[in-house]
Design a protein around this motif. Structure first.
Motif, PDB file in Angstrom:
ATOM      1  N   UNK A 116      -6.672   9.179   2.458  1.00  0.00           N
ATOM      2  CA  UNK A 116      -6.441   7.868   1.842  1.00  0.00           C
ATOM      3  C   UNK A 116      -6.928   6.737   2.736  1.00  0.00           C
ATOM      4  N   UNK A 159      -9.501   3.726   1.736  1.00  0.00           N
ATOM      5  CA  UNK A 159      -9.091   2.320   1.698  1.00  0.00           C
ATOM      6  C   UNK A 159      -9.775   1.506   2.798  1.00  0.00           C
ATOM      7  N   UNK A 209       3.555  -1.584 -12.891  1.00  0.00           N
ATOM      8  CA  UNK A 209       2.986  -0.270 -12.597  1.00  0.00           C
ATOM      9  C   UNK A 209       2.022  -0.423 -11.421  1.00  0.00           C
ATOM     10  N   UNK A 210       1.698   0.702 -10.755  1.00  0.00           N
ATOM     11  CA  UNK A 210       0.860   0.560  -9.562  1.00  0.00           C
ATOM     12  C   UNK A 210      -0.494  -0.035  -9.888  1.00  0.00           C
ATOM     13  N   UNK A 211      -0.923   0.092 -11.127  1.00  0.00           N
ATOM     14  CA  UNK A 211      -2.219  -0.452 -11.507  1.00  0.00           C
ATOM     15  C   UNK A 211      -2.202  -1.981 -11.449  1.00  0.00           C
ATOM     16  N   UNK A 212      -1.048  -2.571 -11.762  1.00  0.00           N
ATOM     17  CA  UNK A 212      -0.982  -4.026 -11.832  1.00  0.00           C
ATOM     18  C   UNK A 212      -0.625  -4.672 -10.496  1.00  0.00           C
ATOM     19  N   UNK A 213      -0.118  -3.856  -9.575  1.00  0.00           N
ATOM     20  CA  UNK A 213       0.208  -4.419  -8.272  1.00  0.00           C
ATOM     21  C   UNK A 213      -1.068  -4.619  -7.471  1.00  0.00           C
ATOM     22  N   UNK A 214      -1.131  -5.674  -6.651  1.00  0.00           N
ATOM     23  CA  UNK A 214      -2.332  -5.837  -5.830  1.00  0.00           C
ATOM     24  C   UNK A 214      -2.369  -4.784  -4.726  1.00  0.00           C
ATOM     25  N   UNK A 215      -3.574  -4.432  -4.280  1.00  0.00           N
ATOM     26  CA  UNK A 215      -3.698  -3.502  -3.162  1.00  0.00           C
ATOM     27  C   UNK A 215      -3.138  -4.138  -1.910  1.00  0.00           C
TER      28      UNK A 215
END
Lengths: 142, 193
Positions: B63, B67, B10-16
């Motif tokens: 965004x 960022x 999920x996007x939460x677990x992917x690194x930025x």
């Protein structure tokens, strides 16, 4: 006695509440009646004015404790795009709150980079909800 | 043990994303050309087309503000007008175009108007505007990005892109004109040290 109030709210553009989580662990909270729930909402809402005042006086994202009501305190964090993180608590240490906000900010960025994210619509991601809980558990173990 | 492939997380677990990625000019130009055509099918005049391009850029700007601030400033925000403009002129421009914008000026006639100008923005590289479309500048997309970043930071402004002819240069430069709301200026005066 351990603290039993810990509510986290994210307020998006134009004061739209986009995320809310009660971070008190089950069992620790006991029974909570509606009246205190309303009071918490009310205090958080009132704190928004204080945040709006203070966000133009400091370049820090973390604003520390912005508002107090009896034993309730509201700490705030404002991101670059003016998304406001509010944490209602009853006297947690500034340090753990700062770290909590910093970690949540990083996770929130990932949600925000999603093209379907809108700063006025609720964040429904279950994964985000659980991650916020996990972060809270690691910083506020009292 | 094999780790889970990134696209399954999920996007939460992917690194930025680290932000070093570059895309090829042809790929970008193709995408941008499709975007302009798509916008064009949904409008009836040039003003609307520009507004649509701006709206597309708005979310990008919002965004990028968030960022880039996170990556470059730690946990600081900009609360002064000049700092925000400097952020757009250097950080944002560098991220988008690989270099700082050429000029950042304040208008001679109005206190609330600022201009950022640059030659050869690559969004316009393969675009030649037909005569009957008049003053259309597809850098309206970039204007939208700038608007998103400014408005996100709490400095609402009307942002437009224009071609400005320069003496001795074969090509006109592109100027992004920012006209800030009265409230921004009022707050700026209040914050004066």
């Amino acid at each position: 006695m351990s603290s039993t109030v810990l509510t986290f709210v994210i307020v998006g553009l134009d004061d739209h509440p986009i995320f809310e989580a009660d971070l008190v662990l089950r069992g620790e909270a006991g029974s909570r009646d509606d009246r205190t729930q309303y009071l918490h909402q009310f205090v958080l809402h009132a704190a928004l004015d204080a945040v709006e005042d203070q966000q133009w006086q400091s370049t820090n994202m973390n604003l520390g404790v912005v508002d107090k009501f009896n034993n309730l305190q509201v700490s705030a964090f404002v991101t670059a795009a003016q998304i406001k993180f509010l944490l209602l608590h009853d006297g947690r240490s500034d340090d753990s709150i700062r770290q909590f906000f910093r970690d949540v900010h990083e996770v929130f960025l990932k949600v925000m980079m999603n093209p379907f994210f809108s700063p006025k619509a609720p964040v429904k991601s279950n994964a985000f909800h659980q991650r916020v809980r996990a972060i809270s558990r690691s910083h506020f173990r009292s | 043990m094999f780790s889970t492939p990134l696209y399954k997380l999920s996007i939460i677990d992917r690194p930025l994303a680290k932000g070093k990625g570059e895309v090829s000019l042809s790929a970008f130009s193709f995408l941008f050309s499709e975007m302009v055509q798509y916008c064009q099918t949904r409008v009836s005049n040039i003003g609307e087309l520009e507004r649509r391009l701006e709206d597309t850029g708005f979310g990008v700007g919002l965004r990028l503000l968030e960022i880039l601030s996170f990556r470059e400033k730690g946990s600081k925000r900009d609360i002064r007008l000049l700092d925000v403009l400097k952020f757009v002129h250097t950080s944002l421009w560098k991220y988008l175009f690989g270099h700082h914008a050429r000029d950042l000026e304040q208008s001679n006639t109005a206190e609330d108007e600022y201009m950022i100008s640059d030659y050869d923005l690559f969004v316009n590289k393969f675009i030649s505007v037909p005569k009957d479309m008049g003053q259309l500048n597809c850098a309206a997309f970039v204007a939208g990005i700038v608007k998103g970043a400014l408005e996100g930071a709490g400095f609402p402004a009307r942002v437009t892109a224009h071609f400005v002819p320069v003496k001795g240069q074969p090509k006109p430069k592109t100027t992004i004109l920012m006209k800030f709301d009265a409230a921004v200026l009022a707050r700026e005066h209040r914050l004066l040290p």
